[in-house]
Design a protein around this motif. Structure first.
Motif, PDB file in Angstrom:
ATOM      1  N   SER A  14     -16.634   9.907 -14.486  1.00  0.00           N
ATOM      2  CA  SER A  14     -16.327   8.488 -14.591  1.00  0.00           C
ATOM      3  C   SER A  14     -15.446   8.034 -13.426  1.00  0.00           C
ATOM      4  O   SER A  14     -15.663   6.963 -12.854  1.00  0.00           O
ATOM      5  CB  SER A  14     -15.638   8.212 -15.932  1.00  0.00           C
ATOM      6  OG  SER A  14     -15.446   6.834 -16.115  1.00  0.00           O
ATOM      7  N   ASN A  71     -17.693   5.195 -19.792  1.00  0.00           N
ATOM      8  CA  ASN A  71     -18.423   6.186 -18.994  1.00  0.00           C
ATOM      9  C   ASN A  71     -17.994   7.603 -19.332  1.00  0.00           C
ATOM     10  O   ASN A  71     -18.813   8.520 -19.330  1.00  0.00           O
ATOM     11  CB  ASN A  71     -18.263   5.899 -17.502  1.00  0.00           C
ATOM     12  CG  ASN A  71     -19.063   4.681 -17.095  1.00  0.00           C
ATOM     13  OD1 ASN A  71     -20.190   4.494 -17.532  1.00  0.00           O
ATOM     14  ND2 ASN A  71     -18.465   3.836 -16.278  1.00  0.00           N
ATOM     15  N   TYR A  75     -20.674  10.307 -20.446  1.00  0.00           N
ATOM     16  CA  TYR A  75     -20.874  11.531 -19.680  1.00  0.00           C
ATOM     17  C   TYR A  75     -20.537  12.795 -20.475  1.00  0.00           C
ATOM     18  O   TYR A  75     -20.860  13.897 -20.035  1.00  0.00           O
ATOM     19  CB  TYR A  75     -20.075  11.493 -18.376  1.00  0.00           C
ATOM     20  CG  TYR A  75     -20.662  10.600 -17.296  1.00  0.00           C
ATOM     21  CD1 TYR A  75     -22.028  10.551 -17.045  1.00  0.00           C
ATOM     22  CD2 TYR A  75     -19.838   9.817 -16.498  1.00  0.00           C
ATOM     23  CE1 TYR A  75     -22.554   9.751 -16.051  1.00  0.00           C
ATOM     24  CE2 TYR A  75     -20.355   9.010 -15.493  1.00  0.00           C
ATOM     25  CZ  TYR A  75     -21.716   8.978 -15.270  1.00  0.00           C
ATOM     26  OH  TYR A  75     -22.238   8.188 -14.279  1.00  0.00           O
ATOM     27  N   ALA A  97     -28.140   6.138 -16.922  1.00  0.00           N
ATOM     28  CA  ALA A  97     -27.024   5.184 -16.953  1.00  0.00           C
ATOM     29  C   ALA A  97     -27.189   4.117 -15.880  1.00  0.00           C
ATOM     30  O   ALA A  97     -26.937   2.931 -16.130  1.00  0.00           O
ATOM     31  CB  ALA A  97     -25.700   5.915 -16.775  1.00  0.00           C
ATOM     32  N   TYR A 129     -24.106   5.882 -10.555  1.00  0.00           N
ATOM     33  CA  TYR A 129     -24.101   6.526 -11.874  1.00  0.00           C
ATOM     34  C   TYR A 129     -24.633   7.958 -11.794  1.00  0.00           C
ATOM     35  O   TYR A 129     -24.163   8.831 -12.517  1.00  0.00           O
ATOM     36  CB  TYR A 129     -24.906   5.699 -12.884  1.00  0.00           C
ATOM     37  CG  TYR A 129     -24.146   4.494 -13.365  1.00  0.00           C
ATOM     38  CD1 TYR A 129     -23.251   4.593 -14.419  1.00  0.00           C
ATOM     39  CD2 TYR A 129     -24.312   3.252 -12.766  1.00  0.00           C
ATOM     40  CE1 TYR A 129     -22.540   3.491 -14.862  1.00  0.00           C
ATOM     41  CE2 TYR A 129     -23.605   2.144 -13.197  1.00  0.00           C
ATOM     42  CZ  TYR A 129     -22.727   2.266 -14.252  1.00  0.00           C
ATOM     43  OH  TYR A 129     -22.021   1.172 -14.678  1.00  0.00           O
TER      44      TYR A 129
END
Length: 150
Positions: A14, A71, A75, A97, A129
């Motif tokens: 992220s 995020n 993830y 994403a 992403y």
């Protein structure tokens, strides 16, 4: 799996996503402005509850914090049972994403211009992403050296 091994890799991904975005946003022509989508979403929530939305740096900071949290949560799905699976999931979840960032804005009632204004912007959005997903995989593997090659 302990907290460090489960949270640090997706947080790393992220952060990579957001750092790349921030570095490019003011330096690269037609770079995505993902932050504007988050800021618009925050403003919309405030308006729906009858409150005046925060402005300027405060709204930006809220958008960035929300982006990091969302995020990181997303993830977390990158962790695999083997090294190849983890790399594959990092790549796949990153691409998904990025495509989601391009396609989910309009159905959510948000302006998609910050990520869809040109082909270059769209490609960069997916790339950001994807880099986040691959950074997550790399961090996860660095902390979980016991995973099998296959």
């Amino acid at each position: 799996m302990n907290m460090l091994k489960s949270v640090l890799p997706p947080l790393t991904g992220s952060l990579v996503l957001n750092i790349v975005h921030e570095l490019a946003r003011n330096r690269v022509e037609k770079a995505p402005e993902i932050n504007k989508i988050g800021e618009e979403a925050i403003a919309n929530v405030y308006k729906k509850v009858g409150e005046k939305p925060p402005a300027g740096k405060k709204r930006y900071a809220m958008a960035m914090a929300g982006d990091l949290i969302a995020n990181t949560a997303y993830y977390r799905m990158v962790a695999g049972k083997s090294k190849p699976e983890t790399w594959a999931k990092g790549l796949l979840f990153g691409i998904v994403a990025g495509v989601g960032a391009l396609t989910a804005t309009e159905p959510l009632g948000l302006d998609d211009t910050p990520v869809n204004r040109s082909t270059r912007t769209k490609v960069m959005t997916v790339l950001y992403y994807t880099l986040g997903g691959l950074a997550t995989a790399a961090a996860y593997l660095a902390l979980n050296k016991h995973l099998k090659q296959r």
